[in-house]
Motif scaffolding. Structure first.
Motif, PDB file in Angstrom:
ATOM      1  N   ILE A  81       0.838  -1.197   0.000  1.00 22.25           N
ATOM      2  CA  ILE A  81       0.000   0.000   0.000  1.00 22.25           C
ATOM      3  C   ILE A  81       0.875   1.250   0.000  1.00 22.25           C
ATOM      4  CG2 ILE A  81      -1.666   1.344   1.341  1.00 22.25           C
ATOM      5  CD1 ILE A  81      -2.771  -1.431   2.320  1.00 22.25           C
ATOM      6  N   ALA A  82       1.918   1.249   0.804  1.00 19.36           N
ATOM      7  CA  ALA A  82       2.842   2.390   0.842  1.00 19.36           C
ATOM      8  C   ALA A  82       3.491   2.610  -0.520  1.00 19.36           C
ATOM      9  CB  ALA A  82       3.908   2.163   1.911  1.00 19.36           C
ATOM     10  N   SER A  83       3.845   1.538  -1.189  1.00 21.21           N
ATOM     11  CA  SER A  83       4.428   1.646  -2.530  1.00 21.21           C
ATOM     12  C   SER A  83       3.428   2.243  -3.516  1.00 21.21           C
ATOM     13  CB  SER A  83       4.890   0.267  -3.011  1.00 21.21           C
ATOM     14  OG  SER A  83       5.428   0.340  -4.304  1.00 21.21           O
ATOM     15  N   ASN A  84       2.181   1.789  -3.435  1.00 16.83           N
ATOM     16  CA  ASN A  84       1.146   2.325  -4.324  1.00 16.83           C
ATOM     17  C   ASN A  84       0.920   3.812  -4.080  1.00 16.83           C
ATOM     18  OD1 ASN A  84       0.770  -0.198  -5.482  1.00 16.83           O
ATOM     19  ND2 ASN A  84      -0.981  -0.695  -4.206  1.00 16.83           N
ATOM     20  N   LEU A  85       0.850   4.210  -2.819  1.00 10.57           N
ATOM     21  CA  LEU A  85       0.642   5.621  -2.499  1.00 10.57           C
ATOM     22  C   LEU A  85       1.839   6.481  -2.903  1.00 10.57           C
ATOM     23  CD1 LEU A  85      -1.140   5.346   0.962  1.00 10.57           C
ATOM     24  CD2 LEU A  85      -2.119   6.223  -1.174  1.00 10.57           C
ATOM     25  N   ALA A  86       3.044   5.956  -2.709  1.00 10.02           N
ATOM     26  CA  ALA A  86       4.246   6.710  -3.057  1.00 10.02           C
ATOM     27  C   ALA A  86       4.359   6.932  -4.561  1.00 10.02           C
ATOM     28  CB  ALA A  86       5.487   5.982  -2.549  1.00 10.02           C
ATOM     29  N   ASN A  87       3.809   6.019  -5.344  1.00  6.25           N
ATOM     30  CA  ASN A  87       3.916   6.123  -6.802  1.00  6.25           C
ATOM     31  C   ASN A  87       2.639   6.607  -7.474  1.00  6.25           C
ATOM     32  OD1 ASN A  87       6.660   5.031  -7.546  1.00  6.25           O
ATOM     33  ND2 ASN A  87       5.915   3.446  -6.163  1.00  6.25           N
ATOM     34  N   ALA A  88       1.664   7.052  -6.692  1.00  6.92           N
ATOM     35  CA  ALA A  88       0.375   7.466  -7.249  1.00  6.92           C
ATOM     36  C   ALA A  88       0.498   8.643  -8.215  1.00  6.92           C
ATOM     37  CB  ALA A  88      -0.600   7.807  -6.130  1.00  6.92           C
ATOM     38  N   ASP A  89       1.459   9.512  -7.992  1.00  7.72           N
ATOM     39  CA  ASP A  89       1.592  10.703  -8.835  1.00  7.72           C
ATOM     40  C   ASP A  89       2.717  10.606  -9.862  1.00  7.72           C
ATOM     41  OD1 ASP A  89      -0.526  12.060  -7.630  1.00  7.72           O
ATOM     42  OD2 ASP A  89       0.755  12.805  -6.014  1.00  7.72           O
ATOM     43  N   THR A  90       3.314   9.437 -10.004  1.00  9.31           N
ATOM     44  CA  THR A  90       4.360   9.286 -11.002  1.00  9.31           C
ATOM     45  C   THR A  90       3.725   9.150 -12.380  1.00  9.31           C
ATOM     46  OG1 THR A  90       4.416   6.882 -10.783  1.00  9.31           O
ATOM     47  CG2 THR A  90       5.925   8.155  -9.381  1.00  9.31           C
ATOM     48  N   VAL A  91       4.462   9.499 -13.400  1.00  4.64           N
ATOM     49  CA  VAL A  91       3.959   9.372 -14.771  1.00  4.64           C
ATOM     50  C   VAL A  91       4.996   8.672 -15.633  1.00  4.64           C
ATOM     51  CG1 VAL A  91       2.447  11.379 -14.658  1.00  4.64           C
ATOM     52  CG2 VAL A  91       4.793  11.670 -15.424  1.00  4.64           C
ATOM     53  N   GLY A  92       4.524   8.134 -16.735  1.00  8.35           N
ATOM     54  CA  GLY A  92       5.411   7.478 -17.683  1.00  8.35           C
ATOM     55  C   GLY A  92       5.186   8.019 -19.079  1.00  8.35           C
ATOM     56  N   ARG A  93       6.131   7.751 -19.939  1.00  5.18           N
ATOM     57  CA  ARG A  93       6.061   8.195 -21.327  1.00  5.18           C
ATOM     58  C   ARG A  93       5.173   7.266 -22.158  1.00  5.18           C
ATOM     59  NH1 ARG A  93       9.571  11.825 -23.429  1.00  5.18           N
ATOM     60  NH2 ARG A  93      10.987  11.501 -21.711  1.00  5.18           N
ATOM     61  N   THR A  94       5.026   6.016 -21.688  1.00  4.08           N
ATOM     62  CA  THR A  94       4.202   5.028 -22.385  1.00  4.08           C
ATOM     63  C   THR A  94       3.266   4.364 -21.372  1.00  4.08           C
ATOM     64  OG1 THR A  94       5.748   3.212 -21.992  1.00  4.08           O
ATOM     65  CG2 THR A  94       6.092   4.516 -24.007  1.00  4.08           C
ATOM     66  N   PRO A  95       2.189   3.719 -21.852  1.00  2.00           N
ATOM     67  CA  PRO A  95       1.317   3.007 -20.913  1.00  2.00           C
ATOM     68  C   PRO A  95       2.059   1.911 -20.146  1.00  2.00           C
ATOM     69  CG  PRO A  95       0.242   3.221 -23.047  1.00  2.00           C
ATOM     70  CD  PRO A  95       1.649   3.707 -23.210  1.00  2.00           C
ATOM     71  N   ASP A  96       3.006   1.258 -20.798  1.00  2.00           N
ATOM     72  CA  ASP A  96       3.772   0.212 -20.123  1.00  2.00           C
ATOM     73  C   ASP A  96       4.812   0.787 -19.166  1.00  2.00           C
ATOM     74  OD1 ASP A  96       2.367  -1.773 -21.430  1.00  2.00           O
ATOM     75  OD2 ASP A  96       3.795  -1.865 -23.100  1.00  2.00           O
ATOM     76  N   GLY A  97       5.185   2.044 -19.372  1.00  2.00           N
ATOM     77  CA  GLY A  97       6.180   2.685 -18.518  1.00  2.00           C
ATOM     78  C   GLY A  97       5.594   3.260 -17.240  1.00  2.00           C
ATOM     79  N   ALA A  98       4.270   3.318 -17.160  1.00  2.00           N
ATOM     80  CA  ALA A  98       3.623   3.845 -15.953  1.00  2.00           C
ATOM     81  C   ALA A  98       3.673   2.790 -14.851  1.00  2.00           C
ATOM     82  CB  ALA A  98       2.173   4.215 -16.261  1.00  2.00           C
ATOM     83  N   TYR A  99       3.702   3.257 -13.618  1.00  2.19           N
ATOM     84  CA  TYR A  99       3.712   2.375 -12.459  1.00  2.19           C
ATOM     85  C   TYR A  99       2.452   1.528 -12.446  1.00  2.19           C
ATOM     86  CZ  TYR A  99       3.472   0.892  -7.575  1.00  2.19           C
ATOM     87  OH  TYR A  99       3.361   0.150  -6.435  1.00  2.19           O
ATOM     88  N   LYS A 100       2.588   0.254 -12.117  1.00  5.32           N
ATOM     89  CA  LYS A 100       1.444  -0.651 -11.958  1.00  5.32           C
ATOM     90  C   LYS A 100       1.213  -0.866 -10.467  1.00  5.32           C
ATOM     91  CE  LYS A 100       0.871  -2.109 -16.294  1.00  5.32           C
ATOM     92  NZ  LYS A 100      -0.146  -1.495 -17.083  1.00  5.32           N
TER      93      LYS A 100
END
Length: 135
Positions: free
Chosen positions: A24-43
């Motif tokens: 959960i902490a990992s998900n919250l920490a990466n909630a505002d990250t972005v990627g250049r491609t759909p596969d590059g975005a945090y899952k």
């Protein structure tokens, strides 16, 4: 392995809830990250638990983390042409993480962890009280 299986059961539950809290902490920490491609975005990730028999304790089960898997949620496509991570068409891709749902899960996991700490404390107090019987 403890001579009192309650310590093993509660310990396995503490370990499982700890993994849940970390995901959960990992998900919250990466909630505002972005990627250049759909596969590059945090899952977003989520643990899967299963019942696991305790070694040496017939009929007793604890909790085991079976795996931690990325959720099958597509990235959110947002049009932001001025963003440095934007693709050639001006889109960025953000993870589909719902912070409110993650906070609800965080509270649930925290309460589960606290409950198992209380189980350990109560079992310890009962074991110590048992040792003083007959003094």
């Amino acid at each position: 392995m403890s001579s009192l299986p309650i310590f093993d059961v509660a310990g396995s539950a503490l370990s499982a809830q700890s993994v849940r809290l970390n995901t959960i902490a990992s998900n919250l920490a990466n909630a505002d990250t972005v990627g250049r491609t759909p596969d590059g975005a945090y899952k977003p990730i989520e643990p899967t638990f299963e019942s696991a028999p305790l070694r040496g304790q017939e009929g007793m089960s604890g909790v085991k983390v079976l795996r931690v898997d990325p959720l099958d949620k597509p990235a959110i496509k947002r049009y932001e042409p001025g963003h440095p991570m934007a693709d050639a068409e001006g889109y960025i891709y953000a993870p589909d993480v719902d912070p409110v749902a993650q906070m609800v899960n965080l509270i649930s996991a925290s309460r589960g962890y606290q409950a198992n700490v209380e189980v350990l404390n109560s079992a310890r107090e009962l074991a110590l009280a048992t040792l003083t019987i007959g003094r």
